[in-house]
Design a protein around this motif. Structure first.
Motif, mmCIF file in Angstrom:
data_model
loop_
_atom_site.group_PDB
_atom_site.id
_atom_site.type_symbol
_atom_site.label_atom_id
_atom_site.label_comp_id
_atom_site.label_asym_id
_atom_site.label_seq_id
_atom_site.Cartn_x
_atom_site.Cartn_y
_atom_site.Cartn_z
ATOM 1 N N ALA A 135 0.843 -1.202 0.000
ATOM 2 C CA ALA A 135 0.000 0.000 0.000
ATOM 3 C C ALA A 135 0.875 1.247 0.000
ATOM 4 C CB ALA A 135 -0.916 -0.018 1.219
ATOM 5 N N ALA A 136 2.014 1.159 0.678
ATOM 6 C CA ALA A 136 2.925 2.310 0.742
ATOM 7 C C ALA A 136 3.518 2.612 -0.637
ATOM 8 C CB ALA A 136 4.040 2.028 1.741
ATOM 9 N N GLU A 137 3.754 1.557 -1.417
ATOM 10 C CA GLU A 137 4.303 1.766 -2.763
ATOM 11 C C GLU A 137 3.228 2.269 -3.723
ATOM 12 O OE1 GLU A 137 7.758 -1.607 -3.312
ATOM 13 O OE2 GLU A 137 5.703 -2.301 -2.997
ATOM 14 N N LEU A 138 2.024 1.775 -3.516
ATOM 15 C CA LEU A 138 0.948 2.109 -4.447
ATOM 16 C C LEU A 138 0.303 3.466 -4.151
ATOM 17 C CD1 LEU A 138 -0.636 -1.426 -4.614
ATOM 18 C CD2 LEU A 138 0.078 -0.120 -6.623
ATOM 19 N N ASP A 139 0.289 3.827 -2.880
ATOM 20 C CA ASP A 139 -0.442 5.041 -2.507
ATOM 21 C C ASP A 139 -0.010 6.292 -3.284
ATOM 22 O OD1 ASP A 139 -2.522 6.108 -0.782
ATOM 23 O OD2 ASP A 139 -0.889 7.326 0.053
ATOM 24 N N PRO A 140 1.303 6.554 -3.423
ATOM 25 C CA PRO A 140 1.677 7.757 -4.205
ATOM 26 C C PRO A 140 1.253 7.667 -5.668
ATOM 27 C CG PRO A 140 3.635 6.507 -3.491
ATOM 28 C CD PRO A 140 2.464 5.907 -2.812
ATOM 29 N N VAL A 141 1.203 6.458 -6.191
ATOM 30 C CA VAL A 141 0.777 6.285 -7.588
ATOM 31 C C VAL A 141 -0.721 6.601 -7.696
ATOM 32 C CG1 VAL A 141 0.547 4.641 -9.493
ATOM 33 C CG2 VAL A 141 2.544 4.540 -7.984
ATOM 34 N N TRP A 142 -1.510 6.022 -6.782
ATOM 35 C CA TRP A 142 -2.964 6.283 -6.803
ATOM 36 C C TRP A 142 -3.232 7.783 -6.695
ATOM 37 C CZ3 TRP A 142 -3.726 2.235 -2.370
ATOM 38 C CH2 TRP A 142 -3.720 0.937 -2.905
ATOM 39 N N ARG A 143 -2.506 8.422 -5.767
ATOM 40 C CA ARG A 143 -2.727 9.863 -5.547
ATOM 41 C C ARG A 143 -2.384 10.651 -6.814
ATOM 42 N NH1 ARG A 143 -3.179 11.772 -0.290
ATOM 43 N NH2 ARG A 143 -2.875 10.172 1.309
ATOM 44 N N ALA A 144 -1.244 10.315 -7.397
ATOM 45 C CA ALA A 144 -0.777 11.074 -8.563
ATOM 46 C C ALA A 144 -1.738 10.956 -9.742
ATOM 47 C CB ALA A 144 0.607 10.590 -8.966
ATOM 48 N N TYR A 145 -2.400 9.812 -9.830
ATOM 49 C CA TYR A 145 -3.305 9.592 -10.964
ATOM 50 C C TYR A 145 -4.775 9.776 -10.566
ATOM 51 C CZ TYR A 145 0.595 8.134 -13.817
ATOM 52 O OH TYR A 145 1.761 8.140 -14.539
ATOM 53 N N GLY A 146 -4.973 10.283 -9.353
ATOM 54 C CA GLY A 146 -6.344 10.578 -8.913
ATOM 55 C C GLY A 146 -7.228 9.347 -8.880
ATOM 56 N N VAL A 147 -6.663 8.240 -8.438
ATOM 57 C CA VAL A 147 -7.429 6.981 -8.446
ATOM 58 C C VAL A 147 -8.269 6.871 -7.174
ATOM 59 C CG1 VAL A 147 -7.268 4.460 -8.509
ATOM 60 C CG2 VAL A 147 -5.665 5.862 -9.823
ATOM 61 N N TYR A 148 -9.557 6.821 -7.376
ATOM 62 C CA TYR A 148 -10.476 6.611 -6.242
ATOM 63 C C TYR A 148 -10.633 5.108 -6.045
ATOM 64 C CZ TYR A 148 -15.016 5.775 -4.100
ATOM 65 O OH TYR A 148 -16.022 5.294 -3.312
ATOM 66 N N HIS A 149 -10.592 4.668 -4.797
ATOM 67 C CA HIS A 149 -10.822 3.244 -4.525
ATOM 68 C C HIS A 149 -11.305 3.095 -3.095
ATOM 69 C CE1 HIS A 149 -6.977 2.859 -2.221
ATOM 70 N NE2 HIS A 149 -6.702 3.896 -2.982
ATOM 71 N N GLU A 150 -12.259 2.224 -2.924
ATOM 72 C CA GLU A 150 -12.828 2.029 -1.585
ATOM 73 C C GLU A 150 -13.372 0.606 -1.482
ATOM 74 O OE1 GLU A 150 -15.906 4.798 -0.636
ATOM 75 O OE2 GLU A 150 -15.916 4.249 1.484
ATOM 76 N N ALA A 151 -13.030 -0.054 -0.381
ATOM 77 C CA ALA A 151 -13.522 -1.421 -0.159
ATOM 78 C C ALA A 151 -14.988 -1.360 0.258
ATOM 79 C CB ALA A 151 -12.692 -2.103 0.909
ATOM 80 N N VAL A 152 -15.793 -2.208 -0.339
ATOM 81 C CA VAL A 152 -17.226 -2.274 -0.010
ATOM 82 C C VAL A 152 -17.511 -3.660 0.577
ATOM 83 C CG1 VAL A 152 -19.573 -2.104 -0.923
ATOM 84 C CG2 VAL A 152 -17.747 -0.752 -1.949
ATOM 85 N N PRO A 153 -17.841 -3.714 1.899
ATOM 86 C CA PRO A 153 -18.068 -5.025 2.519
ATOM 87 C C PRO A 153 -19.209 -5.774 1.849
ATOM 88 C CG PRO A 153 -17.958 -3.286 4.166
ATOM 89 C CD PRO A 153 -18.038 -2.613 2.839
ATOM 90 N N MET A 154 -19.017 -7.081 1.695
ATOM 91 C CA MET A 154 -20.063 -7.953 1.144
ATOM 92 C C MET A 154 -20.249 -9.130 2.095
ATOM 93 S SD MET A 154 -18.878 -7.939 -2.819
ATOM 94 C CE MET A 154 -20.268 -8.869 -3.435
ATOM 95 N N SER A 155 -21.251 -9.947 1.834
ATOM 96 C CA SER A 155 -21.492 -11.100 2.708
ATOM 97 C C SER A 155 -20.251 -11.996 2.777
ATOM 98 C CB SER A 155 -22.708 -11.890 2.213
ATOM 99 O OG SER A 155 -22.522 -12.213 0.860
ATOM 100 N N ALA A 156 -19.589 -12.142 1.639
ATOM 101 C CA ALA A 156 -18.351 -12.917 1.644
ATOM 102 C C ALA A 156 -17.218 -12.000 1.200
ATOM 103 C CB ALA A 156 -18.468 -14.103 0.691
#
Lengths: 200, 179
Positions: A135-156
């Motif tokens: 996550a530490a390696e990916l986070d600056p990449v996501w930020r730089a490219y404006g990548v929105y991402h969010e975990a959505v809980p499901m039954s499984a």
């Protein structure tokens, strides 16, 4: 005036018209289908580990076009559709496909290991690049490219909500165009072909 | 074709031509008056539409404020190009548009559609974009070309009923009574 003169005059008018239309078509600048970023700016650097223990560096891809998409391997719709569109683009490019790098970067590093990403993209095309990291390696990449991402809980487990841009980096390493999900493959292909004409 | 039939045909043709001319004039007048009365903002030629994201927008949005200089909904016509200039120090997004800081991004509006897009520079996080098909000169001409011939045929058939091509023979004057 003899009839033959009328024929020549008609042909001359026709030639002038065809030449005029042809010149207009040729002189009209190409209109990109994607969202063009101006002024073109150096694409934010991406440095992520690959399966072989080496690193993928975006800056080392100069001289090639790079298509980048952010998603995750368990995605049921958007990601596989986009990867299959990448495959269509690659196939349509034929021999020139070696001038384009297709990159898929995870938004779900907890489950997507570099090995899993590589296996996943290989199902679409063995030359596609699948990247993950911490996550530490990916986070600056996501930020730089404006990548929105969010975990959505499901039954499984959980699924991921994420943005669905495709980014097109030109041969000089500039972020030139972005595409929203649903852009026709023909449009993406036309833009790629146009950018391939440019010198790095 | 005997002389009588030729005469009737000629009369009919002349009448049809006159009624066609009248129909074109009538349809043109009605359609243009309707167009002028119902003309909308989107009845225009395609153009470049620009939006400017001011410096500090992200901070204002995070604080729950609204950016008053940017409308919450916009209407375009097919062929417009939306250009968003990001003067903020952070990147912004509007639907399929990704706009890095201090850059601009453009999008050609090629299809008539209406959508609410996620938007990072709106307090509501959404922005409505509607793309309409404009009423162009060609559209107006198409309307005229479709409606005028139909009107001419209608008027022609109606005229045949009201004023037949074949004139009724004049009734002979009754013979004067001979005393």
């Amino acid at each position: 005036m003899k009839p033959v003169h009328y024929i020549f005059a008609g042909l001359a008018v026709l030639v002038i018209l065809v030449a005029g239309v042809g010149a207009a078509v040729l002189l009209t600048p190409y209109q990109f289908h994607g969202s063009e970023i101006a002024p073109a700016r150096t694409a934010p650097e991406i440095v992520l580990p690959t399966v072989g223990g080496e690193s993928f560096r975006l800056s080392e891809q100069q001289g090639k076009l790079v298509l980048i998409f952010f998603g995750y391997t368990r995605c049921p719709d958007v990601c596989p559709l986009t990867l299959s569109e990448f495959k269509q683009v690659k196939e349509a490019l034929g021999e020139r496909a070696d001038q384009v790098e297709f990159v898929f970067i995870t938004v779900d590093p907890e489950r997507d290991t570099p090995e899993l990403m590589a296996e996943h993209v290989a199902r679409f095309d063995p030359e596609f690049v699948g990247l993950s990291g911490s996550a530490a390696e990916l986070d600056p990449v996501w930020r730089a490219y404006g990548v929105y991402h969010e975990a959505v809980p499901m039954s499984a487990g959980y699924s991921m909500d994420h943005s669905a841009f495709t980014y097109l980096i030109d041969k000089a390493g500039n972020l030139r165009l972005t595409y929203g999900f649903g852009t026709p493959v023909e449009d993406l292909l036309a833009d790629v072909r146009e950018l391939l004409k440019e010198e790095p | 074709m005997n002389r009588h039939t030729r005469l009737l045909f000629k009369r009919g043709l002349v009448r049809l031509l006159i009624l066609t001319a009248i129909s074109f004039a009538l349809v043109l007048a009605f359609s243009e008056v309707s167009f002028i009365l119902q003309k909308e903002e989107s009845d225009r030629a395609p153009q470049v539409v620009e939006i400017f994201i001011p410096e500090g927008t992200a901070q204002l949005i995070a604080a729950g404020n609204r950016i008053t200089s940017i409308p919450e909904e916009m209407t375009f016509v097919v062929g417009d190009v939306l250009v968003i200039h990001n003067n903020d120090s952070v990147q912004h997004q509007l639907g399929p548009l990704f706009i890095p800081a201090y850059s601009s991004a453009s999008l050609a509006m090629n299809t008539a559609d209406a959508n609410a897009y996620t938007c990072s520079f709106q307090q509501t996080q959404y922005m409505g974009l509607e793309v309409r098909t404009p009423t162009t000169n060609w559209t107006r001409l198409q309307g005229l070309l479709l409606a005028a011939p139909a009107t001419a045929i209608f008027l022609f058939v109606y005229s045949l009923v009201v004023v037949p091509l074949e004139k009724k023979p004049k009734a002979e004057k009754p013979a004067e009574a001979v005393e």
